[in-house]
Design a protein around this motif. Structure first.
Motif, PDB file in Angstrom:
ATOM      1  N   PRO A   1       0.790  -1.238   0.000  1.00 48.06           N
ATOM      2  CA  PRO A   1       0.000   0.000   0.000  1.00 48.06           C
ATOM      3  C   PRO A   1       0.819   1.283   0.000  1.00 48.06           C
ATOM      4  CG  PRO A   1      -0.930  -1.592   1.529  1.00 48.06           C
ATOM      5  CD  PRO A   1       0.365  -2.167   1.058  1.00 48.06           C
ATOM      6  N   ILE A   2       2.003   1.255   0.593  1.00 47.00           N
ATOM      7  CA  ILE A   2       2.813   2.464   0.641  1.00 47.00           C
ATOM      8  C   ILE A   2       3.322   2.854  -0.746  1.00 47.00           C
ATOM      9  CG2 ILE A   2       5.074   1.371   1.002  1.00 47.00           C
ATOM     10  CD1 ILE A   2       5.663   3.563   3.058  1.00 47.00           C
ATOM     11  N   SER A   3       3.264   1.934  -1.695  1.00 46.97           N
ATOM     12  CA  SER A   3       3.760   2.190  -3.049  1.00 46.97           C
ATOM     13  C   SER A   3       2.643   2.454  -4.050  1.00 46.97           C
ATOM     14  CB  SER A   3       4.609   1.001  -3.531  1.00 46.97           C
ATOM     15  OG  SER A   3       5.729   0.812  -2.698  1.00 46.97           O
ATOM     16  N   LYS A   4       1.451   2.747  -3.563  1.00 45.36           N
ATOM     17  CA  LYS A   4       0.330   2.978  -4.471  1.00 45.36           C
ATOM     18  C   LYS A   4       0.582   4.192  -5.368  1.00 45.36           C
ATOM     19  CE  LYS A   4      -3.658   1.681  -3.126  1.00 45.36           C
ATOM     20  NZ  LYS A   4      -4.988   1.511  -2.470  1.00 45.36           N
ATOM     21  N   GLY A   5       1.455   5.074  -4.945  1.00 43.86           N
ATOM     22  CA  GLY A   5       1.790   6.235  -5.769  1.00 43.86           C
ATOM     23  C   GLY A   5       2.450   5.863  -7.083  1.00 43.86           C
TER      24      GLY A   5
ATOM     25  N   LEU B   1      -0.145   6.598 -14.313  1.00 43.06           N
ATOM     26  CA  LEU B   1      -1.266   7.273 -14.970  1.00 43.06           C
ATOM     27  C   LEU B   1      -0.858   8.664 -15.443  1.00 43.06           C
ATOM     28  CD1 LEU B   1      -4.245   6.310 -12.610  1.00 43.06           C
ATOM     29  CD2 LEU B   1      -3.807   5.461 -14.913  1.00 43.06           C
ATOM     30  N   GLY B   2      -0.118   9.386 -14.597  1.00 43.61           N
ATOM     31  CA  GLY B   2       0.339  10.721 -14.976  1.00 43.61           C
ATOM     32  C   GLY B   2       1.249  10.694 -16.188  1.00 43.61           C
TER      33      GLY B   2
ATOM     34  N   CYS C   1       1.310   8.402 -18.495  1.00 43.40           N
ATOM     35  CA  CYS C   1       0.507   8.023 -19.663  1.00 43.40           C
ATOM     36  C   CYS C   1      -0.245   9.225 -20.235  1.00 43.40           C
ATOM     37  CB  CYS C   1      -0.480   6.925 -19.287  1.00 43.40           C
ATOM     38  SG  CYS C   1       0.277   5.304 -19.037  1.00 43.40           S
ATOM     39  N   VAL C   2      -0.711  10.109 -19.354  1.00 45.05           N
ATOM     40  CA  VAL C   2      -1.414  11.309 -19.818  1.00 45.05           C
ATOM     41  C   VAL C   2      -0.479  12.191 -20.639  1.00 45.05           C
ATOM     42  CG1 VAL C   2      -2.489  13.462 -19.064  1.00 45.05           C
ATOM     43  CG2 VAL C   2      -3.105  11.318 -17.953  1.00 45.05           C
ATOM     44  N   VAL C   3       0.741  12.397 -20.135  1.00 47.46           N
ATOM     45  CA  VAL C   3       1.714  13.238 -20.847  1.00 47.46           C
ATOM     46  C   VAL C   3       2.060  12.625 -22.199  1.00 47.46           C
ATOM     47  CG1 VAL C   3       4.053  14.174 -20.795  1.00 47.46           C
ATOM     48  CG2 VAL C   3       2.667  14.177 -18.719  1.00 47.46           C
ATOM     49  N   VAL C   4       2.318  11.324 -22.200  1.00 44.87           N
ATOM     50  CA  VAL C   4       2.693  10.652 -23.450  1.00 44.87           C
ATOM     51  C   VAL C   4       1.535  10.678 -24.444  1.00 44.87           C
ATOM     52  CG1 VAL C   4       3.311   8.425 -24.461  1.00 44.87           C
ATOM     53  CG2 VAL C   4       4.426   9.189 -22.365  1.00 44.87           C
ATOM     54  N   ALA C   5       0.314  10.493 -23.941  1.00 43.28           N
ATOM     55  CA  ALA C   5      -0.849  10.479 -24.834  1.00 43.28           C
ATOM     56  C   ALA C   5      -1.016  11.806 -25.559  1.00 43.28           C
ATOM     57  CB  ALA C   5      -2.113  10.151 -24.045  1.00 43.28           C
ATOM     58  N   VAL C   6      -0.642  12.907 -24.900  1.00 39.03           N
ATOM     59  CA  VAL C   6      -0.796  14.232 -25.511  1.00 39.03           C
ATOM     60  C   VAL C   6       0.043  14.340 -26.775  1.00 39.03           C
ATOM     61  CG1 VAL C   6      -0.338  16.687 -25.215  1.00 39.03           C
ATOM     62  CG2 VAL C   6      -1.419  15.405 -23.375  1.00 39.03           C
ATOM     63  N   TYR C   7       1.349  14.059 -26.669  1.00 36.01           N
ATOM     64  CA  TYR C   7       2.193  14.278 -27.847  1.00 36.01           C
ATOM     65  C   TYR C   7       2.205  13.078 -28.794  1.00 36.01           C
ATOM     66  CZ  TYR C   7       6.076  11.680 -25.600  1.00 36.01           C
ATOM     67  OH  TYR C   7       6.867  10.723 -25.010  1.00 36.01           O
ATOM     68  N   TYR C   8       1.887  11.874 -28.301  1.00 41.15           N
ATOM     69  CA  TYR C   8       1.795  10.735 -29.212  1.00 41.15           C
ATOM     70  C   TYR C   8       0.609  10.888 -30.159  1.00 41.15           C
ATOM     71  CZ  TYR C   8       5.417   7.329 -28.102  1.00 41.15           C
ATOM     72  OH  TYR C   8       6.608   6.660 -28.007  1.00 41.15           O
ATOM     73  N   ASN C   9      -0.487  11.458 -29.661  1.00 46.53           N
ATOM     74  CA  ASN C   9      -1.629  11.706 -30.539  1.00 46.53           C
ATOM     75  C   ASN C   9      -1.265  12.680 -31.650  1.00 46.53           C
ATOM     76  OD1 ASN C   9      -3.465  10.022 -29.282  1.00 46.53           O
ATOM     77  ND2 ASN C   9      -4.139  11.579 -27.846  1.00 46.53           N
TER      78      ASN C   9
ATOM     79  N   LEU D   1       9.554  20.263 -13.924  1.00 44.88           N
ATOM     80  CA  LEU D   1       8.280  20.363 -13.209  1.00 44.88           C
ATOM     81  C   LEU D   1       7.337  19.236 -13.624  1.00 44.88           C
ATOM     82  CD1 LEU D   1       7.554  24.219 -13.187  1.00 44.88           C
ATOM     83  CD2 LEU D   1       8.030  22.748 -11.214  1.00 44.88           C
ATOM     84  N   ILE D   2       7.312  18.924 -14.922  1.00 47.05           N
ATOM     85  CA  ILE D   2       6.484  17.814 -15.403  1.00 47.05           C
ATOM     86  C   ILE D   2       6.935  16.510 -14.759  1.00 47.05           C
ATOM     87  CG2 ILE D   2       5.880  16.435 -17.430  1.00 47.05           C
ATOM     88  CD1 ILE D   2       6.095  18.987 -19.105  1.00 47.05           C
ATOM     89  N   LEU D   3       8.253  16.287 -14.767  1.00 44.95           N
ATOM     90  CA  LEU D   3       8.799  15.062 -14.187  1.00 44.95           C
ATOM     91  C   LEU D   3       8.501  14.971 -12.690  1.00 44.95           C
ATOM     92  CD1 LEU D   3      12.232  13.517 -14.997  1.00 44.95           C
ATOM     93  CD2 LEU D   3      11.536  13.742 -12.629  1.00 44.95           C
ATOM     94  N   CYS D   4       8.763  16.066 -11.973  1.00 44.69           N
ATOM     95  CA  CYS D   4       8.572  16.053 -10.517  1.00 44.69           C
ATOM     96  C   CYS D   4       7.101  15.918 -10.141  1.00 44.69           C
ATOM     97  CB  CYS D   4       9.154  17.321  -9.903  1.00 44.69           C
ATOM     98  SG  CYS D   4      10.955  17.427  -9.998  1.00 44.69           S
ATOM     99  N   ALA D   5       6.211  16.546 -10.932  1.00 43.81           N
ATOM    100  CA  ALA D   5       4.779  16.446 -10.647  1.00 43.81           C
ATOM    101  C   ALA D   5       4.302  15.004 -10.740  1.00 43.81           C
ATOM    102  CB  ALA D   5       3.996  17.325 -11.613  1.00 43.81           C
ATOM    103  N   ILE D   6       4.888  14.245 -11.658  1.00 44.02           N
ATOM    104  CA  ILE D   6       4.509  12.837 -11.815  1.00 44.02           C
ATOM    105  C   ILE D   6       5.148  11.982 -10.725  1.00 44.02           C
ATOM    106  CG2 ILE D   6       4.675  10.831 -13.332  1.00 44.02           C
ATOM    107  CD1 ILE D   6       4.589  12.771 -15.704  1.00 44.02           C
TER     108      ILE D   6
END
Length: 355
Positions: A94-98, A104-105, A107-115, A285-290
């Protein structure tokens, strides 16, 4: 025999409540579809060319057999065993659920520019059916204000600051404007935005996520527990190769590469262009936010943990599988728990007999 019959019956009951692969070929082709994508036909050749061409294949093959292949199987069997979502699957620790939230984060970034990259493909497929290719002439729509000319090779080109640039490269800044979130990627400087997102959001981010994942599954959840789960699911034991790579080579190599990447990091470049400091800051910032999701969810898990009086006891409890962990089907889960108890009992018996 009775235990085997119960496992068989529970698995049959599970098939009635959830979809299953109809054949091994269907599963194999699904894995191929999962593995082979735009990253293989676009990103890999680009990285190979950028990092030495044919010589790049030597470290690539080493990493493939010592890191890539082991982690691919680990993720595949781990997901198939639990048959649950990206967040709930981390009930094993459970401590590693992050880690799931970070995935997911990313995947969202990759989906933006892969599209956007896929829209490039669709666009150029469409225009190639024209009698006259758009980049074979100096179109005023994009060539206005530039020193555009048509060479003997019937290829429109232009000079910008004394440097010859193919007109087709300018078309890479246009795409299908239906991808609202990816609009910055289809401007004239869109390729620079894509490169920034790809490096920080699709490259370094996955490297750090892989480090957290391999450490969590191999050392916190335990390589032994993972092998028992696989034995229960596949009814066969894996070879020493997987044990060694999961526990030693993959974690050590990923940690080394991560540390090396941080200390050797320089300002991002694309061609001869050096990214400004503020652009690099956005990438970090993108990397750290994820990646920040990993410690954030760990703190939340510690805060919600009711068992244990001291911080150490709470930390110990959130580092162990909770009651929700296991195969999704309850009957399969009960059989799995019985299997683990019998497995550990038989192992203890062998240890006692060795004395």
């Amino acid at each position: 025999m009775q235990q085997t019959q119960e496992v068989s019956e529970s698995k049959q009951n599970e098939e009635k409540t959830r979809e299953n692969w109809s054949s091994k070929w269907e599963f194999l082709l699904s894995c191929v579809g999962l593995s082979v994508g735009i990253g293989n036909v676009w990103r890999f050749p680009y990285l190979a060319y950028k990092n030495g061409g044919g010589a790049f294949l030597i470290p690539y093959l080493i990493m493939l057999f010592l890191v890539g292949k082991p982690m691919y199987l680990m993720e595949l069997v781990f997901g198939q065993f639990a048959s649950t979502g990206t967040l709930s699957i981390w009930n094993c620790v459970p401590i590693s659920k992050g880690i799931g939230a970070a995935m997911l984060g990313a995947c969202v970034v990759v989906a933006v520019y892969y599209n956007v990259i896929m829209s490039y493909t669709l666009y150029f497929i469409g225009v190639t059916f024209q009698k006259q290719l758009p980049w074979s002439r100096c179109d005023p729509k994009w060539a206005n204000g530039t020193n555009c000319f048509v060479s003997d090779e019937d290829l429109a080109s232009n000079f910008t600051n004394g440097t010859r640039v193919k007109a087709s490269e300018l078309f890479w800044s246009f795409g299908i404007f239906g991808f609202l979130v990816g609009l910055p990627c289809v401007t004239r400087g869109g390729q620079y935005v894509i490169n920034l997102m790809d490096y920080y959001g699709g490259g370094m981010t996955y490297l750090f996520i892989a480090v957290f994942e391999i450490i969590t599954l191999s050392w916190i959840y335990g390589c032994k527990n993972l092998l028992i789960d696989i034995h229960f699911m596949l009814n066969k034991k894996l070879s020493w190769y997987w044990k060694v790579t999961w526990k030693f080579t993959a974690p050590l190599m990923l940690i080394f590469i991560s540390i090396y990447s941080i200390f050797k990091h320089t300002s991002l470049q694309y061609g001869n262009y050096d990214y400004p400091t503020w652009a690099d800051a956005i990438g970090w910032l993108i990397l750290c936010a994820i990646i920040f999701q990993v410690p954030l969810f760990a703190l939340i898990a510690l805060f919600k943990q009711e068992k244990g009086d001291t911080l150490y006891e709470k930390l110990k409890n959130v580092s162990k599988p909770n009651d929700k962990w296991g195969p999704r089907d309850e009957q399969i889960k009960d059989s799995w728990r019985t299997f683990k108890l019998n497995y550990k009992f038989s192992q203890n018996q062998r240890e006692l007999q060795s004395y």
